[in-house]
Scaffold this motif. Structure first.
Motif, PDB file in Angstrom:
ATOM      1  N   TYR A  16       0.801  -1.231   0.000  1.00 48.44           N
ATOM      2  CA  TYR A  16       0.000   0.000   0.000  1.00 48.44           C
ATOM      3  C   TYR A  16       0.835   1.283   0.000  1.00 48.44           C
ATOM      4  O   TYR A  16       0.283   2.364  -0.160  1.00 48.44           O
ATOM      5  N   VAL A  34       3.247   0.368   8.359  1.00 51.42           N
ATOM      6  CA  VAL A  34       2.745   0.989   9.590  1.00 51.42           C
ATOM      7  C   VAL A  34       3.332   0.275  10.810  1.00 51.42           C
ATOM      8  O   VAL A  34       3.956  -0.777  10.680  1.00 51.42           O
ATOM      9  N   PHE A  64       2.458  -1.572  13.418  1.00 53.48           N
ATOM     10  CA  PHE A  64       2.334  -2.978  13.841  1.00 53.48           C
ATOM     11  C   PHE A  64       3.195  -3.881  12.961  1.00 53.48           C
ATOM     12  O   PHE A  64       3.673  -4.928  13.406  1.00 53.48           O
ATOM     13  N   CYS A  80      -1.825   2.187  12.766  1.00 52.65           N
ATOM     14  CA  CYS A  80      -2.997   1.560  12.152  1.00 52.65           C
ATOM     15  C   CYS A  80      -4.156   1.755  13.120  1.00 52.65           C
ATOM     16  O   CYS A  80      -4.158   1.187  14.221  1.00 52.65           O
ATOM     17  N   PRO A  81      -5.146   2.568  12.734  1.00 52.96           N
ATOM     18  CA  PRO A  81      -6.276   2.823  13.641  1.00 52.96           C
ATOM     19  C   PRO A  81      -6.971   1.535  14.090  1.00 52.96           C
ATOM     20  O   PRO A  81      -7.423   1.452  15.231  1.00 52.96           O
ATOM     21  N   MET A  82      -7.023   0.535  13.228  1.00 49.11           N
ATOM     22  CA  MET A  82      -7.665  -0.722  13.651  1.00 49.11           C
ATOM     23  C   MET A  82      -6.854  -1.395  14.754  1.00 49.11           C
ATOM     24  O   MET A  82      -7.413  -1.885  15.731  1.00 49.11           O
ATOM     25  N   ASN A 139      -2.654  -7.321  12.546  1.00 50.68           N
ATOM     26  CA  ASN A 139      -2.865  -5.874  12.743  1.00 50.68           C
ATOM     27  C   ASN A 139      -3.225  -5.601  14.197  1.00 50.68           C
ATOM     28  O   ASN A 139      -4.341  -5.219  14.534  1.00 50.68           O
ATOM     29  N   CYS A 184     -11.186  -1.729  10.107  1.00 53.69           N
ATOM     30  CA  CYS A 184     -10.270  -0.842   9.383  1.00 53.69           C
ATOM     31  C   CYS A 184     -11.112   0.289   8.791  1.00 53.69           C
ATOM     32  O   CYS A 184     -11.990   0.030   7.957  1.00 53.69           O
ATOM     33  N   PRO A 185     -10.850   1.527   9.186  1.00 47.75           N
ATOM     34  CA  PRO A 185     -11.684   2.629   8.682  1.00 47.75           C
ATOM     35  C   PRO A 185     -11.674   2.720   7.154  1.00 47.75           C
ATOM     36  O   PRO A 185     -12.671   3.102   6.547  1.00 47.75           O
ATOM     37  N   THR A 186     -10.560   2.344   6.546  1.00 43.56           N
ATOM     38  CA  THR A 186     -10.452   2.440   5.079  1.00 43.56           C
ATOM     39  C   THR A 186     -11.374   1.431   4.384  1.00 43.56           C
ATOM     40  O   THR A 186     -12.023   1.754   3.385  1.00 43.56           O
ATOM     41  N   HIS A 187     -11.441   0.223   4.904  1.00 42.17           N
ATOM     42  CA  HIS A 187     -12.235  -0.832   4.249  1.00 42.17           C
ATOM     43  C   HIS A 187     -13.667  -0.909   4.774  1.00 42.17           C
ATOM     44  O   HIS A 187     -14.562  -1.353   4.064  1.00 42.17           O
ATOM     45  N   GLU A 247     -11.037  -7.270   4.660  1.00 43.54           N
ATOM     46  CA  GLU A 247     -11.326  -6.294   5.725  1.00 43.54           C
ATOM     47  C   GLU A 247     -12.617  -5.533   5.403  1.00 43.54           C
ATOM     48  O   GLU A 247     -13.060  -4.695   6.190  1.00 43.54           O
ATOM     49  N   CYS A 292      -5.617   4.829   2.791  1.00 42.55           N
ATOM     50  CA  CYS A 292      -5.174   4.787   4.185  1.00 42.55           C
ATOM     51  C   CYS A 292      -4.050   5.810   4.305  1.00 42.55           C
ATOM     52  O   CYS A 292      -2.955   5.589   3.777  1.00 42.55           O
ATOM     53  N   MET A 300      -0.566   4.746   5.563  1.00 43.30           N
ATOM     54  CA  MET A 300       0.293   4.027   4.626  1.00 43.30           C
ATOM     55  C   MET A 300       1.019   4.982   3.664  1.00 43.30           C
ATOM     56  O   MET A 300       1.939   4.579   2.971  1.00 43.30           O
TER      57      MET A 300
HETATM   58 FE1  SF4 Z   1      -4.766  -0.296   9.251  1.00 43.52          FE
HETATM   59 FE2  SF4 Z   1      -6.651  -0.307   7.391  1.00 43.52          FE
HETATM   60 FE3  SF4 Z   1      -4.554   1.264   7.087  1.00 43.52          FE
HETATM   61 FE4  SF4 Z   1      -4.290  -1.391   6.860  1.00 43.52          FE
HETATM   62  S1  SF4 Z   1      -5.464  -0.065   5.531  1.00 43.52           S
HETATM   63  S2  SF4 Z   1      -2.965   0.009   8.001  1.00 43.52           S
HETATM   64  S3  SF4 Z   1      -5.777  -2.081   8.386  1.00 43.52           S
HETATM   65  S4  SF4 Z   1      -6.103   1.406   8.720  1.00 43.52           S
END
Ligand code: SF4
Ligand code: 13P
Length: 303
Positions: free
Chosen positions: A26, A61, A63, A86-88, A114, A172-175, A200, A260, A263
């Motif tokens: 990503y 990121v 993690f 990573c917000p998740m 994650n 995951c806020p993005t997905h 996700e 994201c 990323m």
């Molecule tokens: Fe976290 Fe989603 Fe970004 Fe992956 S895409 S790093 S799961 S927020």
């Protein structure tokens, strides 16, 4: 400094430092292009575990950099942009896992990779989106399973394996914000293009897609498919690699395109700074490394 000046300096320094540069699918294209290896979370973990390099520059990121440190504790793992989180992963705390353990003392706790190292230290086994079904299938059928933190990945696995799983409410806020109506619109506009999404995404979204795959799985799917164009329902950074590896195929990002921001934080400039100043190393207490590494090693042992 121009990009080519920066790349020249990075190339000098990576040799001097004996550093390997790992990048997630990503991250921005120019970072992917200078990496020694680009991959999904599982592939990057395997690379980190195998590397003998004293320095790993992790372009992804936090993690992921932590996971690399758990698997290569003797290497210095640098995360060039320390705020790339990573917000998740931040939705699940070690304390929340301990509380859940009290409610489900006999359950097997499966953590998506994650998660923070502190959370990994509390669980039984890890998984990534590439191997989640395989990992869950390895757990005896009579065992209760708690899956965290991604409710969507957990729900997709539960549906595909027809198995009951207790889900932690992370996402995951993005997905998570991808809507089934976006797939309907893409299907109407590009009827001959398979729609590929990430697991996700909510079940209502994956149910409408032709495939729900990890980023590494998407690259394989596209490589092996006869189709000439694809709608991609995941973080848009992967489209760089898809185009690069499949110049004869067309890739359309699901609209509006999933992004994201974390990323996107690693840049050529931040990699150069990381190598110049050896910043910012992932520091974890040795006792935490020992505990948090176990569930990842259990995951990697399942073939
Ligand atoms: Fe976290 Fe989603 Fe970004 Fe992956 S895409 S790093 S799961 S927020
Ligand atoms: P994968 O690369 O394992 O598919 O993971 C996607 C992701 O969200 C990483 O943050």
């Amino acid at each position: 400094m121009t990009n080519s000046d920066i790349i020249k300096k990075i190339n000098e320094l990576r040799k001097i430092r004996n550093a390997v540069i790992l990048a997630h699918n990503y991250v921005i294209g120019e970072v992917q292009d200078i990496a020694d290896f680009v991959g999904d979370s599982l592939e990057l973990s395997i690379k980190a575990a195998a590397t003998k390099a004293p320095v790993i520059v992790f372009c992804g990121v936090s993690f992921m950099a932590e996971t690399a440190k758990l698997l290569a504790p003797d290497s210095t793992v640098l995360l060039p942009e320390v705020s790339a989180g990573c917000p998740m992963a931040d939705m699940a705390s070690a304390d929340a896992v301990r509380q859940l353990r009290k409610q489900h003392p006999d359950a097997v706790f499966v953590a998506y990779v994650n998660t923070t190292a502190a959370v990994k230290a509390e669980v039984d086994i890890c998984c990534t989106s590439a191997n989640a079904e395989k990992i869950v299938s390895s757990i005896p059928a009579d065992k209760e399973i708690v899956f965290l933190p991604d409710q969507n990945l957990g729900a997709n696995v539960a549906k595909n394996l027809q198995r009951e799983i207790i889900l932690f409410p992370g996402y995951c806020p993005t997905h998570h914000r991808i809507d089934p109506a976006q797939l309907d619109a893409a299907r109407a506009q590009y009827p001959n293009s398979p729609i590929v999404v990430h697991p996700e995404c909510p079940v209502a979204v994956t149910a409408k897609a032709d495939a729900a795959l990890s980023t590494g799985g998407m690259l394989k799917y596209v490589r092996e498919s006869e189709a000439k164009s694809f709608v991609i329902g995941t973080e848009v950074g992967i489209i760089h690699r898809l185009r690069k590896e499949n110049p004869d195929k067309e890739f359309i990002a699901l609209a509006p395109s999933p992004r994201c921001l974390n990323m996107k934080k690693i840049t050529l400039e931040s990699i150069l700074k990381a190598l110049e100043n050896m910043q910012t190393p992932v520091e974890l207490p040795p006792t935490l490394i020992e505990r948090a590494r176990l569930p990842i090693e259990r995951m990697l042992a399942i073939k």
